[in-house]
Motif scaffolding. Sequence first.
Motif, mmCIF file in Angstrom:
data_model
loop_
_atom_site.group_PDB
_atom_site.id
_atom_site.type_symbol
_atom_site.label_atom_id
_atom_site.label_comp_id
_atom_site.label_asym_id
_atom_site.label_seq_id
_atom_site.Cartn_x
_atom_site.Cartn_y
_atom_site.Cartn_z
ATOM 1 N N ARG A 9 0.835 -1.201 0.000
ATOM 2 C CA ARG A 9 0.000 0.000 0.000
ATOM 3 C C ARG A 9 0.869 1.250 0.000
ATOM 4 N NH1 ARG A 9 -5.320 -1.038 1.069
ATOM 5 N NH2 ARG A 9 -5.814 -3.089 1.957
ATOM 6 N N ARG A 10 0.399 2.260 -0.699
ATOM 7 C CA ARG A 10 1.090 3.544 -0.742
ATOM 8 C C ARG A 10 0.106 4.643 -0.379
ATOM 9 N NH1 ARG A 10 3.919 0.141 -3.839
ATOM 10 N NH2 ARG A 10 6.144 0.560 -4.151
ATOM 11 N N MET A 11 0.647 5.749 0.130
ATOM 12 C CA MET A 11 -0.196 6.835 0.602
ATOM 13 C C MET A 11 0.128 8.110 -0.165
ATOM 14 S SD MET A 11 -0.893 7.757 4.601
ATOM 15 C CE MET A 11 -1.662 6.138 4.835
ATOM 16 N N GLY A 12 -0.911 8.867 -0.511
ATOM 17 C CA GLY A 12 -0.748 10.159 -1.173
ATOM 18 C C GLY A 12 -1.166 11.273 -0.236
ATOM 19 N N VAL A 13 -0.461 12.410 -0.312
ATOM 20 C CA VAL A 13 -0.729 13.535 0.604
ATOM 21 C C VAL A 13 -0.805 14.837 -0.188
ATOM 22 C CG1 VAL A 13 0.103 14.822 2.607
ATOM 23 C CG2 VAL A 13 0.496 12.350 2.469
ATOM 24 N N ALA A 62 5.368 3.413 1.102
ATOM 25 C CA ALA A 62 5.887 4.691 0.604
ATOM 26 C C ALA A 62 4.799 5.747 0.754
ATOM 27 C CB ALA A 62 6.322 4.586 -0.854
ATOM 28 N N VAL A 63 5.232 7.000 0.887
ATOM 29 C CA VAL A 63 4.313 8.139 0.966
ATOM 30 C C VAL A 63 4.707 9.130 -0.106
ATOM 31 C CG1 VAL A 63 3.394 9.994 2.406
ATOM 32 C CG2 VAL A 63 4.082 7.829 3.468
ATOM 33 N N TYR A 64 3.727 9.585 -0.887
ATOM 34 C CA TYR A 64 3.972 10.567 -1.938
ATOM 35 C C TYR A 64 3.304 11.885 -1.546
ATOM 36 C CZ TYR A 64 4.953 6.284 -4.544
ATOM 37 O OH TYR A 64 5.446 5.063 -4.944
ATOM 38 N N LEU A 89 7.339 15.216 8.210
ATOM 39 C CA LEU A 89 6.823 13.852 8.257
ATOM 40 C C LEU A 89 7.970 12.843 8.345
ATOM 41 C CD1 LEU A 89 4.561 11.773 8.105
ATOM 42 C CD2 LEU A 89 4.632 11.985 5.603
ATOM 43 N N VAL A 90 9.034 13.066 7.581
ATOM 44 C CA VAL A 90 10.189 12.173 7.638
ATOM 45 C C VAL A 90 10.785 12.154 9.035
ATOM 46 C CG1 VAL A 90 12.560 11.814 6.829
ATOM 47 C CG2 VAL A 90 10.760 12.342 5.195
ATOM 48 N N ARG A 91 10.923 13.333 9.649
ATOM 49 C CA ARG A 91 11.484 13.394 11.000
ATOM 50 C C ARG A 91 10.625 12.625 11.994
ATOM 51 N NH1 ARG A 91 12.603 18.752 9.348
ATOM 52 N NH2 ARG A 91 10.791 19.573 10.448
ATOM 53 N N ARG A 92 9.293 12.761 11.853
ATOM 54 C CA ARG A 92 8.386 12.058 12.759
ATOM 55 C C ARG A 92 8.496 10.540 12.571
ATOM 56 N NH1 ARG A 92 5.742 12.605 17.553
ATOM 57 N NH2 ARG A 92 4.265 10.884 17.685
ATOM 58 N N VAL A 100 9.868 4.361 6.546
ATOM 59 C CA VAL A 100 9.007 4.460 5.364
ATOM 60 C C VAL A 100 9.483 5.643 4.524
ATOM 61 C CG1 VAL A 100 6.652 4.738 4.518
ATOM 62 C CG2 VAL A 100 7.085 3.526 6.679
ATOM 63 N N PRO A 101 9.846 5.428 3.254
ATOM 64 C CA PRO A 101 10.327 6.536 2.429
ATOM 65 C C PRO A 101 9.218 7.527 2.088
ATOM 66 C CG PRO A 101 10.118 4.548 1.115
ATOM 67 C CD PRO A 101 9.889 4.141 2.537
ATOM 68 N N VAL A 102 9.579 8.798 2.050
ATOM 69 C CA VAL A 102 8.665 9.869 1.642
ATOM 70 C C VAL A 102 9.243 10.494 0.383
ATOM 71 C CG1 VAL A 102 7.622 12.072 2.289
ATOM 72 C CG2 VAL A 102 7.959 10.294 4.027
ATOM 73 N N ARG A 103 8.414 10.663 -0.645
ATOM 74 C CA ARG A 103 8.886 11.181 -1.921
ATOM 75 C C ARG A 103 7.989 12.323 -2.387
ATOM 76 N NH1 ARG A 103 12.524 7.298 -3.907
ATOM 77 N NH2 ARG A 103 12.494 8.214 -5.994
ATOM 78 N N LEU A 104 8.590 13.296 -3.059
ATOM 79 C CA LEU A 104 7.858 14.443 -3.594
ATOM 80 C C LEU A 104 7.441 14.153 -5.029
ATOM 81 C CD1 LEU A 104 10.173 17.252 -2.196
ATOM 82 C CD2 LEU A 104 7.843 16.767 -1.434
ATOM 83 N N ILE A 105 6.166 14.388 -5.327
ATOM 84 C CA ILE A 105 5.611 14.142 -6.650
ATOM 85 C C ILE A 105 5.147 15.453 -7.266
ATOM 86 C CG2 ILE A 105 3.780 12.992 -7.937
ATOM 87 C CD1 ILE A 105 5.766 11.030 -6.882
ATOM 88 N N ASP A 106 5.631 15.767 -8.442
ATOM 89 C CA ASP A 106 5.234 16.992 -9.132
ATOM 90 C C ASP A 106 3.735 16.957 -9.425
ATOM 91 O OD1 ASP A 106 4.992 19.251 -10.639
ATOM 92 O OD2 ASP A 106 6.449 18.695 -12.169
ATOM 93 N N GLU A 107 3.008 17.940 -8.900
ATOM 94 C CA GLU A 107 1.567 18.032 -9.191
ATOM 95 C C GLU A 107 1.218 19.501 -9.378
ATOM 96 O OE1 GLU A 107 -0.876 19.364 -7.126
ATOM 97 O OE2 GLU A 107 0.054 19.492 -5.150
ATOM 98 N N ARG A 108 0.514 19.783 -10.459
ATOM 99 C CA ARG A 108 0.211 21.182 -10.756
ATOM 100 C C ARG A 108 -1.279 21.480 -10.787
ATOM 101 N NH1 ARG A 108 4.980 22.333 -15.300
ATOM 102 N NH2 ARG A 108 6.527 21.047 -14.240
#
Length: 220
Positions: A9-13, A62-64, A89-92, A100-108
């Motif tokens: 499972r992956r999470m989007g934010v 993973a969290v995006y 979030l990564v620090r927490r 759990v890796p956190v990644r930035l996703i380009d969204e416009r």
Amino acid sequence: MSGGFARGRRMGVDVGLARVGVALSDPDGILATPLTTLRRDPQKGFDVKLLAGLVHEHDAVAVYVGLPRSLDGGENTSTAMARDYASALVRRLRAKGWAVPVRLIDERLSTVDAHRALLEAGVARRHHMDKVDQVAAATILQSAVDRGRATGAEPGTPVDPPVHHTATTAVPHNGGDPDAEPPAAAHRAAGPSGAEDAVPPPDRAREAPLTTTDPDGEHS
């Protein structure tokens, strides 16, 4: 599915000024669905605590976090806010021992797409506020998992915030330098065998905890 995009499972934010939308995918990364909306708490970071708890509860791999850019690809205040939130979030997660890796996703245009999806589903605009953030998060997540399944690799840019250290405090016995040798080391007493007694090394400055302070007083 390629080993670079493992099953799970992956999470989007979707990060906003007042609310944070959260979405969750199925374990095969086929469908992203809205999960919940969190109210922002910039002062105490309670929303970050809740989000980290959701990541752990749903066993996300993973969290995006959506990275909003201007239409020409430039960065703005919303971009900086999303970066800061992802770092918090990564620090927490690190503080809790959850790798759990956190990644930035380009969204416009995720919010625009979310409003359009709600209208197509027959939801009146006056009811959009309660749902639009999590639908935007689902849009971000769906784009990410589609890309991951197509390429066999994790999409986006990993978040790895710098480690912050506490300021050095004065220590009377060594002049305030935590790396200096204490006076006792300069006068080692000879033992019965004539060998010098070992003197333990000085304490070093410790790293600051990588977490925010919870409103309920919990520290990690």
